[in-house]
Design an enzyme around this catalytic site. Structure first.
Site, mmCIF file in Angstrom:
data_model
loop_
_atom_site.group_PDB
_atom_site.id
_atom_site.type_symbol
_atom_site.label_atom_id
_atom_site.label_comp_id
_atom_site.label_asym_id
_atom_site.label_seq_id
_atom_site.Cartn_x
_atom_site.Cartn_y
_atom_site.Cartn_z
ATOM 1 N N GLU A 47 77.931 66.427 46.298
ATOM 2 C CA GLU A 47 78.844 67.074 45.360
ATOM 3 C C GLU A 47 78.229 68.365 44.823
ATOM 4 O O GLU A 47 77.069 68.398 44.404
ATOM 5 C CB GLU A 47 79.119 66.092 44.218
ATOM 6 C CG GLU A 47 80.057 66.582 43.136
ATOM 7 C CD GLU A 47 80.285 65.511 42.070
ATOM 8 O OE1 GLU A 47 81.155 65.731 41.211
ATOM 9 O OE2 GLU A 47 79.601 64.464 42.104
ATOM 10 N N LYS A 116 88.329 66.780 43.325
ATOM 11 C CA LYS A 116 87.970 65.528 42.657
ATOM 12 C C LYS A 116 89.105 65.115 41.725
ATOM 13 O O LYS A 116 89.709 65.948 41.049
ATOM 14 C CB LYS A 116 86.670 65.725 41.879
ATOM 15 C CG LYS A 116 86.049 64.463 41.315
ATOM 16 C CD LYS A 116 84.666 64.761 40.738
ATOM 17 C CE LYS A 116 83.953 63.527 40.239
ATOM 18 N NZ LYS A 116 82.584 63.824 39.757
ATOM 19 N N CYS A 169 82.404 61.306 44.231
ATOM 20 C CA CYS A 169 81.633 60.588 43.218
ATOM 21 C C CYS A 169 82.469 59.628 42.370
ATOM 22 O O CYS A 169 82.809 58.541 42.809
ATOM 23 C CB CYS A 169 80.890 61.594 42.344
ATOM 24 S SG CYS A 169 79.514 60.839 41.438
ATOM 25 N N GLU A 470 80.125 24.703 72.730
ATOM 26 C CA GLU A 470 80.590 23.788 73.770
ATOM 27 C C GLU A 470 82.112 23.833 73.888
ATOM 28 O O GLU A 470 82.661 23.767 74.994
ATOM 29 C CB GLU A 470 80.118 22.372 73.456
ATOM 30 C CG GLU A 470 78.604 22.200 73.564
ATOM 31 C CD GLU A 470 78.121 20.821 73.158
ATOM 32 O OE1 GLU A 470 76.988 20.464 73.528
ATOM 33 O OE2 GLU A 470 78.876 20.110 72.472
ATOM 34 N N TYR A 478 86.641 15.725 78.929
ATOM 35 C CA TYR A 478 87.955 15.507 78.329
ATOM 36 C C TYR A 478 88.143 14.020 78.033
ATOM 37 O O TYR A 478 87.974 13.160 78.899
ATOM 38 C CB TYR A 478 89.045 16.001 79.279
ATOM 39 C CG TYR A 478 90.407 16.090 78.632
ATOM 40 C CD1 TYR A 478 90.771 17.216 77.912
ATOM 41 C CD2 TYR A 478 91.314 15.047 78.745
ATOM 42 C CE1 TYR A 478 92.019 17.312 77.316
ATOM 43 C CE2 TYR A 478 92.559 15.126 78.158
ATOM 44 C CZ TYR A 478 92.906 16.263 77.441
ATOM 45 O OH TYR A 478 94.135 16.340 76.850
ATOM 46 N N LYS A 603 91.353 21.830 76.672
ATOM 47 C CA LYS A 603 90.548 20.921 75.848
ATOM 48 C C LYS A 603 90.630 21.308 74.375
ATOM 49 O O LYS A 603 90.648 20.441 73.497
ATOM 50 C CB LYS A 603 89.093 20.930 76.311
ATOM 51 C CG LYS A 603 88.882 20.377 77.707
ATOM 52 C CD LYS A 603 87.422 20.455 78.124
ATOM 53 C CE LYS A 603 87.240 19.946 79.555
ATOM 54 N NZ LYS A 603 85.842 20.065 80.022
#
Length: 643
Positions: A47, A116, A169, A470, A478, A603
């Protein structure tokens, strides 16, 4: 946009001398040139850095604003061949108003001016004494360096395929920061020019503020605050550069540094956009904001290839670092235990049954059961652990299973499955010498039947032990180990299972249990469905068959959590794993991952209940809904072509 959606950005902290605009412009130029040389596409400076923030009542003297405009013009001319957008702070006159503003510049042109909005006028700040807020001024155009340019807070800029907004800012400290609206209007990154002074405790607060805003807006946030050379009459400025992406820190400067600093990082714009597209709350807010569209100013800056990636990419994205690991492990254990406790209370159940193999997953599930029963005030003897030796069970895992159950004080049962499996082979006409999928799955389903029946005998439920990794790979039989009545590990990836067990060994158990857990942690991962080798050691190692879980968890995270395709995942994996895995190895298992992930959805479509513990889950009732017959061709084709 740059390679795989990455855009390199920077925050520069130049030395300054209050009211010495020529000196300040020279420092700014040095940083702009350095940014261009390092392949930065957009760099932000602090700034009012062309004048210095601490000029006080000198801001009310026209000479200072004239000098700042003059040196900006010279800076534009001297950097017109630098292929970098730079954002610099200076006072800008707009009629009778003097604006505390940011000029966005590229190749000799000012693309726009952003004033600003919120001018602090409390404690050590007196900005309203000199400057006019954008709320009072209203916006429009500004005359600067002989150019008529768009000016206002409703501007976005485009560079390298990225859209960005600018705030200054105190704007960030507002109840509703301008950056919130800019993000909803499509800004991928916010650049903040700041002059925040150093106070005890303030730095931590600023970091938290920037982190939270970047997370709330799902954006990159680049913050540059002024440093050495500002007046220290009443306050001190430390020089503070921060770069965040969706709440994650990417890069910081050294504070209280006495030289120019440039802090760079690549922001993953593709990931930010994927997050926004997935989040319905963000989409709803964006639709509301779209009624008052911002002006988008194109810089014309083309994307450039990303040669190297400087940001850290964790090879274990599911595993937090440092002190967060301890906190997360404790939180995950509590989530798992609370989930199981709720199910037991709801079903009026006081016993559970689970298979104990001496491996990591069943160990974690048993530790969760023990914690749950302690929470409920139920005796651990109501936990029935069943070890079920089969054709591949080794003495090491068998003994560890027994020692673990004994040390935790649960009820131990043993059912040898070999005789039952041989009877089943005879019933269906299968040759036991044929060590195929029938040979393996017969054992898995026999074990599940035993657990279900014992649960019926004891009026309890079967607690599942299978983990998230997994489930992703379909590495479960299954209606065998795939099935249970509550899967406490369903949301925990394999790489995290190891850390959870290690954490439990250190924080949740006594010395005897700790010793067993440490040996389990050192045991290779295996389903133990094939006979041991000649020395009685595990012959069937899971990671030899489906690939390293480190890689598969990495692939899973970036595919599900971030939405990336195989090419980008491959690019990130090469960066994350360095020399641990060759490019050929990564490519091999990447193809396996996508082939198995798509083929094994059936699954996941009928998973038992289980708690989500992190940012990724595969429950068909929760995070992931996918047809079981979806084609993987597009993903595998892209994986085939990576290099």
């Amino acid at each position: 946009m740059n390679h795989y959606g990455f855009v390199k950005v920077a925050a520069g902290i130049p030395l300054v001398k209050p009211a010495d605009c020529a000196y300040n412009a020279a420092q700014a130029e040095e940083l702009v040139r350095r940014a261009a040389d390092e392949g930065v596409r957009v760099v932000v400076l602090p700034e009012l850095c062309l004048t210095g923030y601490t000029c006080g009542d000198l801001f009310s003297k026209p000479l200072l604003a004239d000098a700042a405009e003059r040196v900006l013009g010279a800076l534009l001319r001297r950097t017109e061949n630098a292929d970098v957008v730079f954002i610099v702070g200076l006072p800008v006159r707009a009629g009778a108003a003097l604006l505390n503003a940011a000029a966005v510049c590229y190749r000799g042109e000012i693309l726009g001016v952003v004033p600003k909005t919120y001018l602090p006028n409390y404690r050590e700040f007196y900005e309203q004494r000199w400057f006019t807020s954008s709320l009072e001024w209203g916006g429009g155009e500004a005359e600067l360096c002989g150019q008529t340019v768009p000016a206002g807070t409703d501007l976005l800029f485009e560079a390298s395929g990225m859209k960005f907004g600018v705030e200054i800012c105190e704007d960030l400290w507002a109840v509703v920061p301008p950056s919130s609206r800019a993000a909803l209007q499509g800004a991928d990154v916010i650049f903040n020019l700041s002059a925040s002074n150093a106070l005890a405790g303030k730095h931590a607060y600023v970091r938290e503020l920037v982190a939270q805003q970047s997370a709330r807006c799902r954006c990159g946030y680049v913050y540059a605050s002024c440093g050495f050379g500002e007046s220290t009459t009443d306050v001190v400025f430390a020089g503070n550069a921060l770069i965040y992406e969706n709440g994650i820190p990417l890069a910081f400067s050294e504070r209280f540094f006495l030289q120019n600093q440039l802090v760079c990082a690549e922001i993953d714009v593709e990931r930010l956009r994927n997050d926004r597209a997935e989040n319905t709350t963000f989409r709803s807010d964006s639709a509301y904001e779209a009624s008052e569209p911002y002006e988008v100013i194109a810089s014309g800056q083309p994307p450039i290839p990303l040669v190297t990636l400087s940001r850290f990419v964790s090879p274990t994205p599911f595993v937090p670092k440092g002190s967060l690991l301890n906190d997360n492990c404790q939180e995950i254990f509590n989530i798992q235990a609370t989930g199981l406790a709720t199910r037991l209370l709801h079903a009026h159940i006081q016993t559970v049954t689970l298979g104990i193999s001496g491996g990591l997953d069943s160990t974690l599930a048993l530790l969760v059961c023990a914690k749950t029963f302690d929470k409920l005030g139920l005796p651990r003897k109501n936990i029935i652990g069943v070890t079920m030796p089969g054709f591949g069970t080794t003495d090491r895992t068998y003994q560890n299973a027994l020692l673990l159950m004994k040390s935790l004080g649960i009820t131990m049962r043993e059912v040898d499955i070999k005789k039952a499996c041989r009877q089943h082979f005879a019933d269906i006409g299968h040759d036991e010498k044929q060590k195929d999928v029938t040979y393996e799955n017969t054992q898995a389903r026999e074990r599940t039947q035993i657990l279900m029946d014992i649960a019926n005998q004891t009026g309890g439920i079967v607690v599942g032990t299978g983990d998230l990794s997994e489930l992703a790979l379909g590495w479960a039989t299954y209606n065998g180990d795939h099935m249970s009545m509550y899967g406490v590990n369903a949301g925990v990836p394999k790489t995290l299972v190891r850390f959870l067990v290690a954490w439990a060994a250190a924080h949740e158990t006594g010395k005897k249990t700790q010793a067993v857990l440490n040996d389990i942690l050192d045991t290779p991962i295996s389903p133990e469905l094939l006979p041991a080798d000649g020395k009685g050691r595990i012959a069937q190692k899971t990671e030899d068959l489906v690939g390293p879980y480190e890689l598969h968890d990495f692939f899973l995270y970036y595919f599900l959590r971030c939405g990336f395709g195989p090419a980008k995942i491959y690019f990130l994996a090469k960066h994350a794993f360095g020399k641990k895995f060759t490019a050929a190895v990564i490519k091999k298992w990447l193809k396996v991952f996508f082939r198995r992930f798509f083929a094994q959805q059936f699954k996941r479509s009928c998973l038992p209940d289980g708690p989500k513990v992190g940012s990724v889950a595969l429950s068909p009732r929760g995070d992931w809904r996918m047809p079981s017959d979806a084609s993987a061709d597009a993903w595998i084709a892209e994986a085939e072509n990576v290099h």
